[in-house]
Design a protein around this motif. Structure first.
Motif: not given
Length: 442
Positions: A284-285, A288, A291
């Protein structure tokens, strides 16, 4: 849901080697050779380097490989995770940790690198290693120091023989000195210490739990390289010892298939490990679009790319095998006593001495001085001469190394060894050492 791997592959009444589980195991000593697949003339006193796969565990691995190849998609997409979780749960119980504080990685070096490369390093941060830190780990520390923002590398000097009390006194002083320096950066920098549970060479036990406690009191992160610990050190309780990170190979003393290791990260430190190596598809960035926080720690390690999962899953079969042999205390009672007795016997035969005569630093690996003058230093030529004499000509081996001005051998005592194996090794070492001395005089 499929039945657990360990029960699914439980021994039957067939001619499989695992049918031995239905009876009593052989006595410790040479009778154990029937459970391993060594060259009959090979005398193995170097189990500590690469591990040795028991035949029942190898058969379980072969069955698992055949099952995977029968339908790779079904196994890797559906079934694998159940067996992976079982292995994590069983190994976590053995080391006194929660299941979801443990994940499986390829080896200890991989796990230590994963931890160290997940820290957000800043200018003025410090990494503490030792003069006996394992070579690949030491080089990883050096690499981080060579890379921007260049955390400083501090080296704690360890020379054996030395007592645990002296180690702790010197360690406390070193940590105090490192944490007291730094001027304006002192309040904001991080200090990370890499601590061996059992040093590779010399093969000695460190007071790692007390060293971790000293780090904790000083606000220093502790990363324990426990490559040799699981399967050799009994009654490990990480929930009590509270290292910040702890990594141990399962293919050495635990009898799993090489290579696999357990990486322990307590829940309080899950946030530090943002990505395994390599980064998985489910990372998970913060960039994103939707996010909502980092990926769960355990899920990050479930799939880091296509690999052979058999070594990691072999932990289940290895633990079954060890239970059949009588469990951790019975196994290590025999191997520890043999290491102590064998080391003294070898020293007498060589006309030298053991590094740790009182036995306080010795578990299942014993260090004995070699009859090579200390002024003959290590070289690739001497290393090759020792290897070829021992392994090619004599078909036996125990690790050799140069430390603190002397040459030593590190002998790993295992369930298949007897005191006579040290006598075979002594003859081979005398031959090898004589060749080294003759070579050095040229």
């Amino acid at each position: 849901m499929k039945t657990p791997l360990s029960s699914e592959l439980a021994p039957s009444t067939t001619t499989d080697p695992v049918e031995l589980y239905n009876g009593a195991p052989p006595s410790f000593g040479h009778a154990m050779h029937k459970l391993f697949e060594f060259d009959p003339s090979y005398v193995n006193l170097n189990h500590g380097s690469y591990g040795s796969l028991p035949m029942p565990v190898r058969v379980a691995c072969d069955k698992l490989s055949a099952r995977i190849e029968a339908n790779p998609d079904r196994f890797l997409r559906i079934e694998c995770i159940h067996h992976w979780n079982e292995a994590r749960a069983r190994v976590a119980k053995l080391i006194g940790a929660e299941t979801d504080e443990c994940v499986l990685v390829n080896n200890t070096s991989h796990g230590v690198n994963t931890v160290l490369r997940n820290f957000d390093w800043n200018e003025g941060d410090i990494i503490i290693g030792t003069t006996t830190t394992y070579g690949a780990v030491s080089r990883a520390i050096r690499y981080l120091g060579d890379s921007p923002p260049h955390p400083q590398v501090s080296t704690f000097d360890l020379k054996f023989p030395i007592s645990h009390a002296e180690i702790l006194e010197n360690w406390r002083k070193h940590v105090r000195q490192v944490t007291s320096e730094g001027g304006d950066l002192k309040q904001t920098r991080k200090v990370v210490a890499v601590i061996d549970a059992i040093v590779s060479n010399p093969g000695v036990r460190l007071p790692w739990k007390e060293m971790v406690a000293i780090c904790k009191d000083a606000g220093v992160w502790s990363v324990v390289d426990a490559a040799h610990a699981i399967g050799q050190e009994v009654d490990i309780n990480l929930s009590e010892a509270k290292p910040d990170f702890w990594i141990s190979n399962c293919h050495k003393w635990l009898f799993a298939k090489r290579g696999c290791a357990v990486l322990y990260v307590p829940r309080r430190n899950h946030h530090v490990v943002k990505s395994p190596i390599p980064t998985p598809h489910n990372y998970h960035s913060p960039q994103d679009e939707h996010y909502d926080g980092p990926q769960d720690f355990v899920r990050l390690f479930e799939w880091t790319g296509t690999m052979d999962y058999v070594p990691s899953l072999s932990i289940n079969a290895a633990l079954d095998f060890r239970q059949w042999l009588g469990g951790e205390h019975k196994i290590n009672g025999y191997t520890h006593n043999l290491a102590i007795a064998g080391g003294k016997h070898l020293a007498t035969l060589l006309g030298t001495s053991v590094m740790d005569p009182e036995g306080g630093l010795t578990l299942n690996m014993v260090n004995v001085e070699l009859p090579i003058p200390g002024d003959i230093k290590y070289s690739d030529e001497i290393n090759s001469l020792l290897l070829n004499t021992l392994l090619v000509e004599r078909n036996t081996y125990a690790a050799h190394y140069y430390h603190n001005g002397k040459w030593w051998t590190r002998c790993s005592a295992q369930v298949w060894n007897e005191i006579s194996d040290f006598e075979v090794l002594a003859d081979a070492l005398k031959d090898a050492c004589q060749k080294v001395v003759k070579f050095a005089k040229k």
